[in-house]
Write a protein that holds these residues in place. Structure first.
Motif, PDB file in Angstrom:
ATOM      1  N   GLU A   1     103.561   5.338  80.446  1.00 47.01           N
ATOM      2  CA  GLU A   1     102.172   5.298  80.904  1.00 47.01           C
ATOM      3  C   GLU A   1     101.210   5.559  79.751  1.00 47.01           C
ATOM      4  OE1 GLU A   1      99.846   4.271  84.163  1.00 47.01           O
ATOM      5  OE2 GLU A   1     102.020   4.420  84.054  1.00 47.01           O
TER       6      GLU A   1
ATOM      7  N   ALA B   1      98.113   3.710  88.521  1.00 47.22           N
ATOM      8  CA  ALA B   1      99.231   3.457  87.617  1.00 47.22           C
ATOM      9  C   ALA B   1      99.174   2.076  86.985  1.00 47.22           C
ATOM     10  CB  ALA B   1     100.541   3.622  88.382  1.00 47.22           C
TER      11      ALA B   1
ATOM     12  N   PRO C   1     103.586   4.180  90.265  1.00 46.26           N
ATOM     13  CA  PRO C   1     102.955   5.426  90.726  1.00 46.26           C
ATOM     14  C   PRO C   1     103.741   6.667  90.341  1.00 46.26           C
ATOM     15  CG  PRO C   1     102.854   3.758  92.444  1.00 46.26           C
ATOM     16  CD  PRO C   1     103.710   3.183  91.349  1.00 46.26           C
TER      17      PRO C   1
ATOM     18  N   TYR D   1     103.254   7.298  86.558  1.00 45.37           N
ATOM     19  CA  TYR D   1     101.858   7.695  86.344  1.00 45.37           C
ATOM     20  C   TYR D   1     101.628   9.150  86.761  1.00 45.37           C
ATOM     21  CZ  TYR D   1      96.823   7.940  87.465  1.00 45.37           C
ATOM     22  OH  TYR D   1      95.504   8.316  87.572  1.00 45.37           O
ATOM     23  N   LYS D   2     102.092   9.504  87.964  1.00 49.75           N
ATOM     24  CA  LYS D   2     101.892  10.865  88.456  1.00 49.75           C
ATOM     25  C   LYS D   2     102.637  11.866  87.589  1.00 49.75           C
ATOM     26  CE  LYS D   2     102.149  13.681  92.631  1.00 49.75           C
ATOM     27  NZ  LYS D   2     102.526  13.707  94.079  1.00 49.75           N
TER      28      LYS D   2
END
Length: 388
Positions: A329, A346, A350, A353-354
């Motif tokens: 990311e 993202a 996701p 990204y998180k």
């Protein structure tokens, strides 16, 4: 003209178009970088430190503007500028006390590829997102931080808009070189390739004052900021020596690889020798903290884990607990001339990204705590929160 020089010139002829293509791709349609990140009500409550009902009440009684409603009939998400306005209204914006010194932090190592500018830009944005007043000074002629903030350094920035005129003693303050960024509460002094001229010019007639220029410049503007972040070149030069003397805190990114460990040991040795020489002529250099950050960490590689354990063992409490792990990311955001904090969602997945956001936050929260511990006015609040 030699054949070698001719070949280099041919390559350079195409670089302008390449850099412009990058910006056209990343910042279409107007080539201007903006903060497009928007925060949900839940995120806003956490950042502001007030409940949804308190925010609604402040809107009703006129302390806050009436919320904007989107095409779907729902209230729009909040910008960082709106969040900081809420903090100011509620008195929840974090600040150093009047008698607290601003933290002037160098993100420094004499080896490239250690994520120095990545750390500097993400940390600067994180601190500004918490409400602090932040200045990022790009002291590196490669200008990676400047590029991250949306500029083509040698097109958009001329040498008179960098540190160079001040280092030539053509100005009495750094104020004219400060630019506001699209990220609320975050300013920048940019760099470009011409800044490298200062290395030769300062070295041509060295004196004790040669190494105090940056500190003296920062002293003229530091009252406006809580934190000033310095991003120097990955080399020991005249500007880096100015950074060493100007800083009052030091963060050293170090990837867990044998060559990087060896390079960092060399850096620390050169840093010690340089500081001893500077102190001999200029007096003590006081740092509020000196910490090593494990960067570019890949937990799937067992050899890296062993080196991290070795670092924690040998450096005895001088290594941050949080590690900056490698993440697709970060690389994907960088290819778009952005940080991960600027993304609304993202690029990769996701989950990635998180996880990346959590990693960045854990590193930056630990640095923020070091900063706050250096301010006597924050002592009571930290004790109450069990963080002293």
């Amino acid at each position: 003209m030699s054949t070698g020089l001719a070949q280099i010139n041919k390559l350079l002829e195409h670089t302008e178009g390449l850099r412009r293509s990058f910006r056209n791709f990343n910042f279409s349609p107007d080539n201007i970088k903006n903060d497009e990140r928007r925060y949900t009500l839940k995120e806003t409550e956490k950042l502001v430190g007030r409940s949804y009902q308190a925010i609604r009440d402040a809107e009703k009684d006129g302390r806050l503007p009436i919320p904007l409603i989107g095409p779907n009939g729902r209230r729009q998400k909040f910008s960082l500028a709106q969040i900081n306005n809420m903090r100011d209204v509620f008195g929840t914006r974090l600040r150093r006390g009047e008698n607290d010194e601003p933290v002037i932090m160098a993100i420094q190592n004499f080896k490239g590829g250690v994520s120095k500018s990545t750390v500097a830009c993400h940390l600067a944005q994180y601190l500004a997102k918490q409400g602090y007043r932040v200045l990022l000074i790009d002291c590196d002629s490669q200008a990676s931080s400047t590029t991250t903030f949306g500029y083509i350094p040698d097109d958009d920035i001329n040498e008179n808009e960098t540190l160079l005129p001040f280092l030539r003693e053509e100005a009495e303050t750094l104020a004219p070189y400060i630019r506001k960024t699209y990220w609320d509460s975050l300013d920048i002094i940019p760099a470009n390739l011409m800044l490298y001229q200062a290395e030769y010019e300062l070295a041509s007639q060295p004196s004790a004052q040669t190494f105090t220029l940056l500190r003296e410049g920062i002293e003229t503007i530091q009252d406006k900021y809580d934190v000033i972040i310095l991003d120097p070149a990955p080399a020991l030069g005249m500007i880096s020596l100015n950074v060493i003397y100007a800083a009052n805190a030091l963060l050293i990114p170090m990837p867990p690889a044998m060559y990087d460990f060896s390079s960092t040991i060399s850096f620390l040795t050169m840093l010690k020798n340089s500081m001893e020489s500077l102190e001999k002529h200029l007096g003590p250099i006081e740092y509020k903290f000196v910490k090593i950050l494990i960067s570019r960490y890949d937990e799937s590689k067992s050899a890296q884990g062993a080196l991290v354990d070795l670092a924690y063992d040998q450096f005895e409490g001088s290594v941050l607990s949080a590690k900056l792990r490698d993440s697709a990311e970060i690389a994907s955001a960088g290819n778009r001339q952005r940080t991960v904090y600027e993304l609304n969602g993202a690029i990769t997945s996701p989950k990635v990204y998180k996880r990346c956001l959590n990693i960045l936050d854990s590193v930056n929260k630990e640095v923020e705590l070091l900063i706050r511990r250096s301010w006597s006015t924050h002592a009571q609040a930290l004790r109450k929160a069990g963080l002293d």
